[in-house]
Structures are given as C-alpha cells and as structure tokens.
Scaffold this motif. Structure first.
Motif, PDB file in Angstrom:
ATOM      1  N   ALA A  75       2.129  -4.362 -17.082  1.00 25.42           N
ATOM      2  CA  ALA A  75       1.837  -4.190 -18.508  1.00 25.42           C
ATOM      3  C   ALA A  75       0.768  -5.174 -18.973  1.00 25.42           C
ATOM      4  N   GLU A  76       0.741  -6.371 -18.393  1.00 24.42           N
ATOM      5  CA  GLU A  76      -0.246  -7.386 -18.767  1.00 24.42           C
ATOM      6  C   GLU A  76      -0.643  -8.214 -17.554  1.00 24.42           C
ATOM      7  N   PRO A  77      -1.336  -7.609 -16.606  1.00 20.14           N
ATOM      8  CA  PRO A  77      -1.745  -8.408 -15.438  1.00 20.14           C
ATOM      9  C   PRO A  77      -2.748  -9.478 -15.870  1.00 20.14           C
ATOM     10  N   PRO A  78      -2.718 -10.633 -15.221  1.00 18.40           N
ATOM     11  CA  PRO A  78      -3.626 -11.711 -15.616  1.00 18.40           C
ATOM     12  C   PRO A  78      -5.081 -11.471 -15.227  1.00 18.40           C
ATOM     13  N   GLY A  79      -5.352 -10.448 -14.431  1.00 18.31           N
ATOM     14  CA  GLY A  79      -6.709 -10.156 -13.991  1.00 18.31           C
ATOM     15  C   GLY A  79      -6.735  -8.861 -13.216  1.00 18.31           C
ATOM     16  N   ARG A  80      -7.856  -8.603 -12.592  1.00 21.19           N
ATOM     17  CA  ARG A  80      -8.024  -7.404 -11.774  1.00 21.19           C
ATOM     18  C   ARG A  80      -7.078  -7.480 -10.567  1.00 21.19           C
ATOM     19  N   ILE A  81      -6.332  -6.412 -10.304  1.00 19.66           N
ATOM     20  CA  ILE A  81      -5.369  -6.400  -9.202  1.00 19.66           C
ATOM     21  C   ILE A  81      -6.059  -5.915  -7.931  1.00 19.66           C
ATOM     22  N   VAL A  82      -6.060  -6.789  -6.916  1.00 25.08           N
ATOM     23  CA  VAL A  82      -6.656  -6.492  -5.617  1.00 25.08           C
ATOM     24  C   VAL A  82      -5.510  -6.465  -4.607  1.00 25.08           C
ATOM     25  N   LEU A  83      -5.178  -5.274  -4.134  1.00 29.11           N
ATOM     26  CA  LEU A  83      -4.071  -5.090  -3.208  1.00 29.11           C
ATOM     27  C   LEU A  83      -4.528  -5.310  -1.775  1.00 29.11           C
ATOM     28  N   LEU A  84      -3.798  -6.149  -1.046  1.00 24.43           N
ATOM     29  CA  LEU A  84      -4.029  -6.305   0.389  1.00 24.43           C
ATOM     30  C   LEU A  84      -3.169  -5.255   1.079  1.00 24.43           C
ATOM     31  N   THR A  85      -3.816  -4.334   1.793  1.00 19.39           N
ATOM     32  CA  THR A  85      -3.091  -3.239   2.411  1.00 19.39           C
ATOM     33  C   THR A  85      -3.771  -2.785   3.693  1.00 19.39           C
ATOM     34  N   THR A  86      -2.980  -2.395   4.656  1.00 21.93           N
ATOM     35  CA  THR A  86      -3.534  -1.866   5.897  1.00 21.93           C
ATOM     36  C   THR A  86      -4.150  -0.496   5.677  1.00 21.93           C
ATOM     37  N   ARG A  87      -3.889   0.128   4.535  1.00 22.83           N
ATOM     38  CA  ARG A  87      -4.412   1.464   4.232  1.00 22.83           C
ATOM     39  C   ARG A  87      -5.780   1.435   3.545  1.00 22.83           C
ATOM     40  N   ALA A  88      -6.327   0.273   3.308  1.00 25.59           N
ATOM     41  CA  ALA A  88      -7.618   0.168   2.620  1.00 25.59           C
ATOM     42  C   ALA A  88      -8.769   0.435   3.583  1.00 25.59           C
ATOM     43  N   ALA A  89      -9.843   0.991   3.041  1.00 24.99           N
ATOM     44  CA  ALA A  89     -11.060   1.210   3.817  1.00 24.99           C
ATOM     45  C   ALA A  89     -11.995   0.004   3.734  1.00 24.99           C
ATOM     46  N   MET A  90     -11.869  -0.789   2.660  1.00 26.61           N
ATOM     47  CA  MET A  90     -12.775  -1.913   2.402  1.00 26.61           C
ATOM     48  C   MET A  90     -12.293  -3.181   3.110  1.00 26.61           C
ATOM     49  N   PRO A  91     -13.076  -3.727   4.050  1.00 21.38           N
ATOM     50  CA  PRO A  91     -12.718  -5.016   4.643  1.00 21.38           C
ATOM     51  C   PRO A  91     -12.837  -6.118   3.580  1.00 21.38           C
ATOM     52  N   TYR A  92     -11.904  -7.051   3.588  1.00 22.09           N
ATOM     53  CA  TYR A  92     -11.894  -8.089   2.550  1.00 22.09           C
ATOM     54  C   TYR A  92     -13.168  -8.918   2.540  1.00 22.09           C
ATOM     55  N   LEU A  93     -13.844  -9.062   3.673  1.00 25.84           N
ATOM     56  CA  LEU A  93     -15.080  -9.850   3.717  1.00 25.84           C
ATOM     57  C   LEU A  93     -16.251  -9.136   3.047  1.00 25.84           C
ATOM     58  N   ASP A  94     -16.137  -7.837   2.829  1.00 26.55           N
ATOM     59  CA  ASP A  94     -17.184  -7.065   2.146  1.00 26.55           C
ATOM     60  C   ASP A  94     -16.903  -6.892   0.661  1.00 26.55           C
ATOM     61  N   PHE A  95     -15.778  -7.387   0.185  1.00 27.24           N
ATOM     62  CA  PHE A  95     -15.373  -7.216  -1.204  1.00 27.24           C
ATOM     63  C   PHE A  95     -15.906  -8.358  -2.055  1.00 27.24           C
ATOM     64  N   ALA A  96     -16.353  -8.056  -3.273  1.00 30.13           N
ATOM     65  CA  ALA A  96     -16.842  -9.080  -4.205  1.00 30.13           C
ATOM     66  C   ALA A  96     -15.694  -9.519  -5.115  1.00 30.13           C
ATOM     67  N   PHE A  97     -15.108 -10.670  -4.804  1.00 31.56           N
ATOM     68  CA  PHE A  97     -14.023 -11.216  -5.609  1.00 31.56           C
ATOM     69  C   PHE A  97     -14.587 -11.829  -6.881  1.00 31.56           C
ATOM     70  N   ALA A  98     -13.779 -11.833  -7.931  1.00 31.57           N
ATOM     71  CA  ALA A  98     -14.179 -12.400  -9.219  1.00 31.57           C
ATOM     72  C   ALA A  98     -13.141 -13.438  -9.645  1.00 31.57           C
TER      73      ALA A  98
END
Length: 157
Positions: A72-95
């Motif tokens: 209902a009120e997340p403190p920021g953008r939710i980035v899920l760590l999951t084996t089902r993701a296509a995006m490698p974490y090293l290619d993601f732009a964290f904020a």
C-alpha cells in the motif's frame, strides 16, 4: 549529500538464520530492512538473535503485517530478485531508495507479488544450478545497488 540507501525487504521469510544474517548485513551497511509477515518462525527466535548477534541494536527494522500493508505504501521502487527474471542484476540501473525484495526461501513469492514488482532481476547462474542462498543473493545485489547509487554506510565516530 549521501543518496538515500536502498532497502531490503523479506517476503514471509521462513529460515531464521537467513533472516538474522540479513539483519546483520542491513545493520552493518546502514540499510533499512523490511520484514513482511507472517514469518515461518517467531521473529524473536533465539537462532535469529544468534545470527544477528549484537548488530541488531543498530538495525532499522520495519515490520509489516502483510504484503497488502507493505504494498500500500512501499518506500520506493520494488525490485524483485527472482530466478524467473530476464534482466541480469548487473545490467539493471538501480536508483536511491529502491527496495530489493526477496522471496521465501522455500517458495519465492506468489504470482501477485511477482506481478506487482516494478522490476525483476536475476543473478545469472551456471546451467543446471537452481538458486543461491537468499542471504548471499541479497548481499550480491545489494552491493551492486550501493555501488551504483554511491551510498555508503555512515562514518565511524
């Protein structure tokens, strides 16, 4: 000025030793830790205290009674760590202020939580390997998020 720290969020954790290790990690790095209940153990379990040792007094721990309340009120953008993701974490732009969400050790997160995430990232693994320990995965991805956002733990007195 130091950018806002990333946050760690644990979705219904079920292994107290992992939760304790993540509490210690968050305390040492000055990162808020959200525990989304229910947990698969009593949160003040002695094994959790043992894993967190005396670091827990410096922890910014935020407990949420349910996923619904947290979402209902997340403190920021939710980035899920999951084996089902296509995006490698090293290619993601964290904020600054991103929330790194980790699923249950035994089952991950339900589809509704997966769909609610703003982004999904994975740690590339060798073929045939399923996943890493949740605390190891969190440390790897949190380290990259801290590097990208140039957040550092406060100086020691």
């Amino acid at each position: 000025m130091v950018p806002e720290a990333p946050h760690l969020a644990l979705y219904e954790p079920d292994i107290p030793q992992n939760t304790g290790a993540l509490m210690r990690l968050a305390a040492c790095l000055g990162v808020p830790l959200h525990v989304i209940e229910p947990c698969g153990f009593v949160l003040d379990d002695r094994r959790l205290r043992r894993a967190g040792m005396d670091y827990l007094d410096g922890l910014d721990l935020r407990r949420h009674a349910s996923w619904t309340r947290f979402a209902a009120e997340p403190p920021g953008r939710i980035v899920l760590l999951t084996t089902r993701a296509a995006m490698p974490y090293l290619d993601f732009a964290f904020a600054p202020g991103d929330v790194l969400l980790l699923g249950r050790e035994s089952a991950g997160v339900p589809e509704a939580v997966h769909a609610a995430a703003d982004a999904r990232v994975a740690i590339p693994l060798r073929p045939g390997m399923r996943s890493l320990n949740v605390a190891l995965a969190a440390a790897m991805v949190l380290g990259e998020a801290l590097r990208q956002t140039r957040h550092a733990a406060p100086e020691r007195p």
